[in-house]
Design a protein around this motif. Structure first.
Motif: not given
Length: 452
Positions: A18-28, A76-81
């Motif tokens: 599985v190759q997962i490419a995230e854009t915009s900093g790993g957002s939803r 959740r980590d971003n929200a906690e931060r």
């Protein structure tokens, strides 16, 4: 990170990649691309080829779930931060805001102290200027009283001069009294001119004092209004209700003073007021000196004129007494001369009978007859007697004429003495009853200084 490790362990590497490419900093909304490489044998059969286009296989299902888990973790980590950052930011901003508000409140307090300081200085200077102006007004009132008081001495001196113009004869002389009165009139006129100029100067200084007071009061009024505004601002707190938003309030006005120019403005007003106050004090001292000097000069000249009047009255009284003594003697002499004239006239009359006897004897002897008409010693003696009586009558007549002339001279002298005595009495009456008695109304030194 532990969750991500667990997930990587649970996916068989030989079955899927599985190759997962995230854009915009790993957002939803990250876009994910999944590529599957596996066994391409004919194990599935031809009958399963039609289902591959619309269905996911289990690895894909697990991978998708894992990606959702990971995305949830990231969110959740971003929200906690963010929560921690928000709390920290809120605490920091609240501390900064409270600190800044405290500093502003402190600055407002310091500003209130500065305003109170200059307001107190303005109040003190205003009271000083008001007190000084009141004192100067009192001095001006003294000047006006002194100016009115000079009218009486001027009227007295002028009336004395006019009264002494009614002196008669030789008594109409420019004596020391008249010279003193003329000098007194000159001094009073000079004093009046000086007092009028000083009153004008006082009016100008009073206006300057009031202008300075007005500037101080306007500055004090501005300070009072600013103090009320800053006091109200300094007392304003967050829990108060009398606050609202004012858009555009946080800006500098085009025309605003600096703290230095603000303090210098009030300082200059106070300095100008102090300058006018010092000038007013000097003027009051000058007024004191002027009133003292002018009243002293007028009183001294009045005393000098009074002394001259006394001396002149003594001289005229002495002259009148001597003339009255001479008149008395003259009247006695005229009385004696009248008796002498009567005696001479009687003596002349007494010579008539002897003359008649002698002449009758001579006339009778002219009737002697013949040779009896002789120039005998009797004839010579009778002729001599007639001539002697005639000479005696001539001598007595001459003495009578001299006596009558002397009596006329005595009578003329008596009339002159009586006229001169009348002039002296008139002059004494004018100086003593018309002048000296009026001069007792001369104002006192205190009144000439404007105290009454």
């Amino acid at each position: 990170m532990a969750t991500a490790t667990l997930m990587s362990r649970e996916i068989p590497p030989e079955r899927s990649q599985v190759q997962i490419a995230e854009t915009s900093g790993g957002s939803r909304n990250a876009e994910m691309e999944i590529t599957y490489t596996g066994n391409t044998g004919n194990d599935m059969g031809i009958s399963t080829m039609g289902f591959r286009a619309s269905k996911y296989n289990p690895p894909e299902w697990h991978e998708t779930n894992y990606s959702k888990y990971y995305q949830s973790f990231v969110d959740r980590d971003n929200a906690e931060r963010i929560r921690h950052e928000s709390k920290r930011t809120a605490s920091e901003t609240e501390a900064i805001t409270n600190k800044t508000q405290t500093e502003v409140t402190k600055k407002l307090g310091e500003r209130i102290q500065d305003i109170n300081f200059w307001k107190f200085e303005l109040e003190r200077e205003i009271q000083d200027v008001i007190s000084e102006t009141d004192l100067l007004l009192s001095q001006k009132k003294r000047l006006e009283n002194a100016l009115r008081a000079t009218e009486i001495p001027l009227h007295i001196a002028t009336d004395n001069l006019n009264c002494r113009q009614r002196r008669q004869g030789v008594d109409l002389v420019q004596d020391n009294v008249e010279l003193g009165l003329l000098k007194e009139v000159e001094i009073i006129n000079n004093v009046q001119d000086l007092l009028k100029k000083t009153i004008d100067q006082s009016d100008k200084q009073i206006k300057l004092n009031r202008n300075a007071k007005q500037n101080l009061e306007m500055d004090w009024s501005d300070k009072k209004e600013a103090l009320e505004i800053d006091s109200k601002s300094g007392a304003l707190r967050n829990e108060h209700t009398d606050k609202q938003f004012y858009s555009g309030a946080a800006k500098f006005e085009e025309i605003q003073s600096t703290p230095e120019s603000w303090a210098q403005f009030t300082h200059d007003n106070i300095v100008r007021a102090e300058h006018e106050r010092m000038a007013s004090i000097q003027l009051r001292q000058l007024i004191d000196n002027i009133l003292s000097d002018t009243s002293r000069d007028m009183r001294e000249q009045c005393d000098t004129v009074d002394v001259c009047f006394q001396k002149r009255l003594e001289e005229m009284e002495d002259a009148k007494s001597k003339m009255e003594e001479n008149l008395r003697k003259m009247c006695d002499e005229i009385c004696q001369m009248e008796k002498n004239i009567d005696m001479l006239r009687k003596a002349i009359r007494d010579k008539e009978n002897p003359m008649k006897v002698s002449q009758t004897r001579l006339n009778n002897r002219t009737y002697r007859p013949g040779v009896e008409l002789c120039r005998d010693p009797v004839q010579y003696k009778l002729v001599g007697e007639v001539n002697e009586i005639a000479q005696s009558i001539d001598a007595l007549t001459e003495q009578l004429n001299n006596a009558e002339n002397s009596r006329k001279d005595l009578q003329d002298n008596r009339m002159a003495l009586e006229k001169e005595i009348a002039c002296k009495k008139n002059s004494i009456f004018i100086d003593r009853d018309k002048c000296v008695s009026v001069r007792t109304r001369y104002p006192t030194t205190l009144k000439l200084q404007g105290y009454q």
